[in-house]
Every structure is written in structure tokens, then in C-alpha cells.
Design a protein around this motif. Structure first.
Motif, PDB file in Angstrom:
ATOM      1  N   ILE A 171       1.441   2.190  -3.439  1.00  0.00           N
ATOM      2  CA  ILE A 171       0.272   2.671  -4.194  1.00  0.00           C
ATOM      3  C   ILE A 171       0.131   4.163  -3.889  1.00  0.00           C
ATOM      4  CG2 ILE A 171      -2.240   2.514  -4.505  1.00  0.00           C
ATOM      5  CD1 ILE A 171      -2.124  -0.403  -3.596  1.00  0.00           C
ATOM      6  N   ALA A 172       0.313   4.511  -2.627  1.00  0.00           N
ATOM      7  CA  ALA A 172       0.176   5.918  -2.225  1.00  0.00           C
ATOM      8  C   ALA A 172       1.294   6.777  -2.805  1.00  0.00           C
ATOM      9  CB  ALA A 172       0.173   6.014  -0.701  1.00  0.00           C
ATOM     10  N   CYS A 226       0.763   6.598   3.605  1.00  0.00           N
ATOM     11  CA  CYS A 226      -0.388   5.685   3.567  1.00  0.00           C
ATOM     12  C   CYS A 226      -1.013   5.589   4.953  1.00  0.00           C
ATOM     13  CB  CYS A 226       0.095   4.309   3.094  1.00  0.00           C
ATOM     14  SG  CYS A 226      -1.147   3.017   3.257  1.00  0.00           S
ATOM     15  N   ILE A 227      -2.344   5.750   5.019  1.00  0.00           N
ATOM     16  CA  ILE A 227      -3.019   5.666   6.324  1.00  0.00           C
ATOM     17  C   ILE A 227      -3.659   4.276   6.531  1.00  0.00           C
ATOM     18  CG2 ILE A 227      -3.409   8.160   6.513  1.00  0.00           C
ATOM     19  CD1 ILE A 227      -6.373   7.565   5.648  1.00  0.00           C
ATOM     20  N   SER A 228      -3.321   3.329   5.669  1.00  0.00           N
ATOM     21  CA  SER A 228      -3.760   1.926   5.823  1.00  0.00           C
ATOM     22  C   SER A 228      -5.281   1.795   5.948  1.00  0.00           C
ATOM     23  CB  SER A 228      -3.083   1.280   7.050  1.00  0.00           C
ATOM     24  OG  SER A 228      -1.709   1.487   7.014  1.00  0.00           O
ATOM     25  N   CYS A 229      -5.999   2.493   5.064  1.00  0.00           N
ATOM     26  CA  CYS A 229      -7.467   2.463   5.153  1.00  0.00           C
ATOM     27  C   CYS A 229      -8.077   1.439   4.202  1.00  0.00           C
ATOM     28  CB  CYS A 229      -8.022   3.851   4.813  1.00  0.00           C
ATOM     29  SG  CYS A 229      -7.663   4.358   3.125  1.00  0.00           S
ATOM     30  N   ASN A 230      -7.297   0.963   3.225  1.00  0.00           N
ATOM     31  CA  ASN A 230      -7.733  -0.027   2.224  1.00  0.00           C
ATOM     32  C   ASN A 230      -8.745   0.494   1.205  1.00  0.00           C
ATOM     33  OD1 ASN A 230      -5.981  -1.902   3.139  1.00  0.00           O
ATOM     34  ND2 ASN A 230      -7.462  -3.096   4.305  1.00  0.00           N
ATOM     35  N   ALA A 231      -8.936   1.798   1.134  1.00  0.00           N
ATOM     36  CA  ALA A 231      -9.830   2.334   0.103  1.00  0.00           C
ATOM     37  C   ALA A 231      -9.305   1.988  -1.296  1.00  0.00           C
ATOM     38  CB  ALA A 231      -9.963   3.841   0.257  1.00  0.00           C
ATOM     39  N   CYS A 232      -7.996   1.878  -1.448  1.00  0.00           N
ATOM     40  CA  CYS A 232      -7.404   1.555  -2.759  1.00  0.00           C
ATOM     41  C   CYS A 232      -7.896   0.212  -3.279  1.00  0.00           C
ATOM     42  CB  CYS A 232      -5.877   1.555  -2.678  1.00  0.00           C
ATOM     43  SG  CYS A 232      -5.246   0.604  -1.287  1.00  0.00           S
ATOM     44  N   CYS A 270      -4.683   5.297  -5.197  1.00  0.00           N
ATOM     45  CA  CYS A 270      -4.932   5.698  -3.808  1.00  0.00           C
ATOM     46  C   CYS A 270      -5.843   6.923  -3.787  1.00  0.00           C
ATOM     47  CB  CYS A 270      -3.605   6.035  -3.136  1.00  0.00           C
ATOM     48  SG  CYS A 270      -3.832   6.811  -1.523  1.00  0.00           S
ATOM     49  N   PRO A 271      -7.126   6.766  -3.450  1.00  0.00           N
ATOM     50  CA  PRO A 271      -8.019   7.932  -3.458  1.00  0.00           C
ATOM     51  C   PRO A 271      -7.659   8.946  -2.383  1.00  0.00           C
ATOM     52  CG  PRO A 271      -9.200   5.961  -2.699  1.00  0.00           C
ATOM     53  CD  PRO A 271      -7.823   5.529  -3.078  1.00  0.00           C
ATOM     54  N   VAL A 272      -7.054   8.484  -1.313  1.00  0.00           N
ATOM     55  CA  VAL A 272      -6.701   9.412  -0.231  1.00  0.00           C
ATOM     56  C   VAL A 272      -5.629  10.386  -0.707  1.00  0.00           C
ATOM     57  CG1 VAL A 272      -5.692   9.564   2.080  1.00  0.00           C
ATOM     58  CG2 VAL A 272      -7.337   7.755   1.539  1.00  0.00           C
ATOM     59  N   ARG A 298       0.802  -1.227   0.000  1.00  0.00           N
ATOM     60  CA  ARG A 298       0.000   0.000   0.000  1.00  0.00           C
ATOM     61  C   ARG A 298       0.839   1.284   0.000  1.00  0.00           C
ATOM     62  NH1 ARG A 298      -3.731  -1.843   4.869  1.00  0.00           N
ATOM     63  NH2 ARG A 298      -1.746  -2.885   5.360  1.00  0.00           N
TER      64      ARG A 298
HETATM   65  S1  SF4 Z   1      -6.195   4.103  -0.157  1.00  0.00           S
HETATM   66 FE1  SF4 Z   1      -5.599   4.043   2.009  1.00  0.00          FE
HETATM   67  S2  SF4 Z   1      -4.519   2.082   2.219  1.00  0.00           S
HETATM   68 FE2  SF4 Z   1      -4.654   2.461   0.041  1.00  0.00          FE
HETATM   69  S3  SF4 Z   1      -2.713   3.444  -0.459  1.00  0.00           S
HETATM   70 FE3  SF4 Z   1      -4.187   5.058  -0.041  1.00  0.00          FE
HETATM   71  S4  SF4 Z   1      -3.944   5.559   2.112  1.00  0.00           S
HETATM   72 FE4  SF4 Z   1      -2.957   3.583   1.768  1.00  0.00          FE
END
Ligand code: SF4
Ligand SMILES: Cc1cc2nc3c(=O)[nH]c(=O)nc-3n(C[C@H](O)[C@H](O)[C@H](O)COP(=O)(O)O)c2cc1C
Length: 380
Positions: A327-328, A346-352, A363-365, A324
Motif C-alpha cells: 500500500i505504501a 511502511c511504518i506499520s501504523c495501520n492508518a491506511c 497510505c496517508p503517511v 501494507r
Molecule cells: S498507513 Fe501506515 S501501515 Fe499503512 S501503509 Fe502507510 S505506513 Fe504502512
């Protein structure tokens, strides 16, 4: 003094410019019809390669059509794939990075609807409740061959090795699992070593076909992470057997996507410096037992360079894999090397992991952060 993690190393027979590995991450960027990498997917791999990682492991590629797990997954199931796969390999090599293909079969989690999914036994998929059909011995034998042939295709594509996916709940985890594998023949049994027979036959046939010099790595779930599933003690024993079978590197992950939600491979709630590297204890136990015969790679919740250096000093692992965070920030490693040692964003939210349903994974965040409208998704 330069951080040890950034120094070049030979890991599992592959030469890396540093000890950081891009862990296999399915970006859902292949052509849906052919399974070949799209230009956009190749672009993402080039970006990763240029971003400083020591080696890239591709997202899992299916070794036969029944083993396809998801929409726009990469294929390595036909000789016709080799040309396009070699395009991907060349582009990554041009950016100065080695690359391994991850080989996989979905088993009970196949993408295609219609015929029941193949699994070790006639069980219900614990996540979806759908019935699976037990593989015949002849289907097991042809699947073993399919893995071995896929590794040959990785070699023919000029890749630097192959990683066999034993983790997270796909077919080869299902064979290890007492919940999925209730076979009474030579491919089942009350001991993990017996249930692992298919894996050792895959390794044997693959090694025979690719030769001694081609790097063969594995990724394991050290425990299944579900009640009555296999435990970390059994997972550690499995790793010892894998080392005896001369795999070149063992990447230690854990849990499954059908198991306990707090024990999944991609855990949420990771805070840099506090709870990074959630399989470190098991990786260290494996590394102690196999005494340098095989390299050990830790994956899962690694977010900062100091923590990885500390794990290295304590003998936890030889290499450190990230999914992850890359990805970020695909250029995270260069950022660290250039002196900005702030942990991964990365905030480890798994939205990706949900973005792959509508396009290539992103990574939408971080995208929102760039756009200045950052807000954690409600599900985070
Ligand atoms: S969506 Fe969340 S878990 Fe995935 S890369 Fe972005 S911050 Fe990390
Ligand atoms: C979008 C996404 C796709 C993934 N695809 C794969 C895969 O194809 N093969 C695999 O072994 N693991 C896969 N994983 C798991 C990661 O490789 C890794 O084991 C896990 O996310 C923990 O590492 P991290 O905390 O650095 O993300 C995937 C994870 C994510 C978020």
C-alpha cells in the motif's frame, strides 16, 4: 549473486517470477451497488502488477450477499460478476502478473444491518456485542455451495486460482473457534478437526467443481489470539489436515480482529530487521510437518529482503506475502530488484486501514511524505 527470493518459482501450481506475494488486501474500491471493480480499483491492481510482485491475491470477495463484510467490497457472488472480474484479471495479466481471488464470508461481521448476522451458533459478537443467529444445516450446505460456485467464477474469469479465507475472524474462523462454535451437530465439537468440517466440505465441493488443475490456496489464522480461543498447536494441526486435503498453498497468518490487540493480523511496531515475520515460528512448524506436500507462505510484518532470504534459508516458508508495504509502495519489489534494497518505508501504523471509510485505501503517511508534510498520525 542474485537473491533467491527474486528467482522464478512454481508455487502452489502458479508460476511466479519471484517468491513475493501480494497478500489479500481489501482496498474498498468496488462499486457499492454491484460489488464490481471500479476503474480506480483496476488501476490500483495494474499498478501493483507492474510493481514487480510474483502474484496478486485480491482483497476478500464475498461469496453471497449475507457474507458481505464491508462497504465497497468486491463481489464474486453472482454469475453476472464474471465479466467485470475478467476485466480486472486481463489488465493484471497484461502487466505480466498472475492473480488469485480471495473468497470470503463475513459471518458475524456482516456489513448489512437488519437481520441478525449468521454465525456458527447463537452467540454475541465479541467486538460489537450484537446477537448472531446460528446457521441451520441447510444454510451451511448452501454456503458450502456458494464458496464452490465462487471458485468456479474465479476460474471463468480466467484468474490463476482462488484462495479461501479461513483467517482473521470471518465465518470460517468462527467455525474453528470454540467461542463462536458451540454446535452439538456434525459441524461442531470439542476438537478443531470437528469444527473444521465445513472447511473440508468446501474444499471437497470446490475441487470437484473446478477440477484438479485449478490452484486452491487457503489463508489461515494459526491461532485465534484471544483467551479461550483456539491455540497455535491446534492451528498447526489444522494446517496438517489442510495439506492432506491437497490445498496447493497455505498462507500462515494469525490472530483475529476481535482478539488480543497485540496479536492482531496487522501488528503495529514492526522494525525492519528486528521483529519481522511474527508468524515465522508457526510457519516453520507447519512446513516441517507437511514435508513439501503443500507450499507454505508466510505473511505478517515482512519488511526487508534479507529477512525473507534468511527465513527461506532456514526453511520457514516457500513464499513471502506483503500487504501494507505494497500500500505504501506498490513498486517496492522493482525498487529492490533495481538495487535499492532499503527496507519497506511502511511504518506499520495501520492508518491506511481507516482510509477505506471515505474512499479507496491509500497510505496517508507516504502521501504526506511526498507532499513534504510528513508527520505520524496521533493514533500511530
Ligand atoms: S498507513 Fe501506515 S501501515 Fe499503512 S501503509 Fe502507510 S505506513 Fe504502512
Ligand atoms: C487495509 C487492509 C486490508 C486488508 N484486507 C485483507 C483481506 O481482504 N483479506 C485478508 O486475508 N487479509 C487482509 N488484510 C491483512 C493482510 O493481508 C496481512 O495479513 C496483514 O496486514 C499482515 O501483513 P503486512 O504486515 O504485510 O501488512 C488487510 C490488511 C490491511 C492493512
Amino acid at each position: 549473486m542474485e537473491n533467491i527470493i527474486f528467482k522464478p518459482v512454481m508455487l502452489g501450481k502458479v508460476g511466479l517470477k519471484n517468491r513475493i506475494i501480494r497478500s489479500a488486501t481489501c482496498l474498498s474500491g468496488a462499486d457499492e451497488k454491484t460489488g464490481n471493480p471500479s476503474s480506480a480499483l483496476i488501476g490500483r491492481y495494474k499498478e501493483l502488477a507492474a510493481g514487480g510482485v510474483g502474484v496478486i491475491i485480491t482483497g476478500h470477495a464475498y461469496v453471497n450477499v449475507e457474507g458481505k463484510a464491508s462497504f465497497r467490497q468486491l463481489s464474486i457472488c453472482s454469475d453476472d460478476d464474471v465479466l467485470e472480474l475478467s476485466r480486472l484479471v486481463n489488465e493484471v495479466h497484461e502487466a505480466g502478473c498472475p492473480i488469485l481471488f480471495q473468497l470470503s464470508h463475513a459471518g458475524a461481521f456482516k456489513a448489512k444491518e437488519g437481520e441478525p448476522a449468521l454465525a456458527p451458533s447463537d452467540v454475541k459478537n465479541p467486538k460489537t456485542g450484537t446477537s448472531c443467529r446460528a446457521m441451520t444445516v441447510s444454510e451451511i450446505h448452501s454456503t458450502i455451495s456458494n464458496f464452490a460456485k465462487a471458485a468456479v467464477r474465479a476460474k471463468d474469469s480466467n484468474a490463476d486460482g482462488a484462495q479461501i479465507h479461513l483467517a482473521h475472524g470471518f465465518l470460517l474462523t468462527q467455525f474453528l473457534s470454540p467461542l463462536f462454535n458451540k454446535r452439538k451437530d456434525a459441524y461442531g465439537g470439542d476438537d478443531i478437526a470437528k469444527r473444521a468440517r465445513i472447511i473440508f466440505e468446501i474444499l471437497e465441493e470446490t475441487r470437484y467443481r473446478v477440477g484438479d488443475d485449478f490452484p486452491l490456496w487457503v489463508k489461515i489464522s494459526v491461532m485465534e489470539g484471544i483467551q479461550q480461543g483456539y491455540t497455535s498447536l491446534e492451528g498447526i494441526r489444522l494446517a496438517e489436515e489442510l495439506a492432506k486435503a491437497k490445498v496447493d498453498a497455505i498462507e500462515v497468518s494469525g490472530g483475529t480482529f476481535y482478539g488480543n490487540e497485540t496479536l492482531t493480523p496487522s501488528r503495529t511496531g514492526i522494525i525492519a530487521g528486528k521483529n519481522e515475520g511474527y508468524f515465522a515460528e508457526e510457519a516453520r512448524a507447519i512446513r516441517e510437518r507437511i514435508k513439501g506436500r503443500t507450499h507454505v507462505i508466510l505473511v505478517g510484518g515482512l519488511r526487508s529482503i534479507e529477512v525473507m532470504a534468511n527465513f527461506y534459508d532456514k526453511g520457514v516458508a516457500d513464499g513471502f506475502a506483503l500487504s501494507r508495504p505494497l500500500i505504501a509502495e506498490p513498486d517496492l519489489i522493482n525498487r529492490w530488484i533495481d538495487g535499492n534494497r532499503e527496507p519497506s518505508e511502511c511504518i506499520s501504523c495501520n492508518a491506511c486501514s481507516r482510509t477505506g471509510k471515505s474512499g479507496i485505501v491509500y497510505c496517508p503517511v507516504m502521501r504526506d511524505a511526498t507532499e513534504g508534510i510528513w508527520a505520524p498520525l496521533p493514533e500511530c
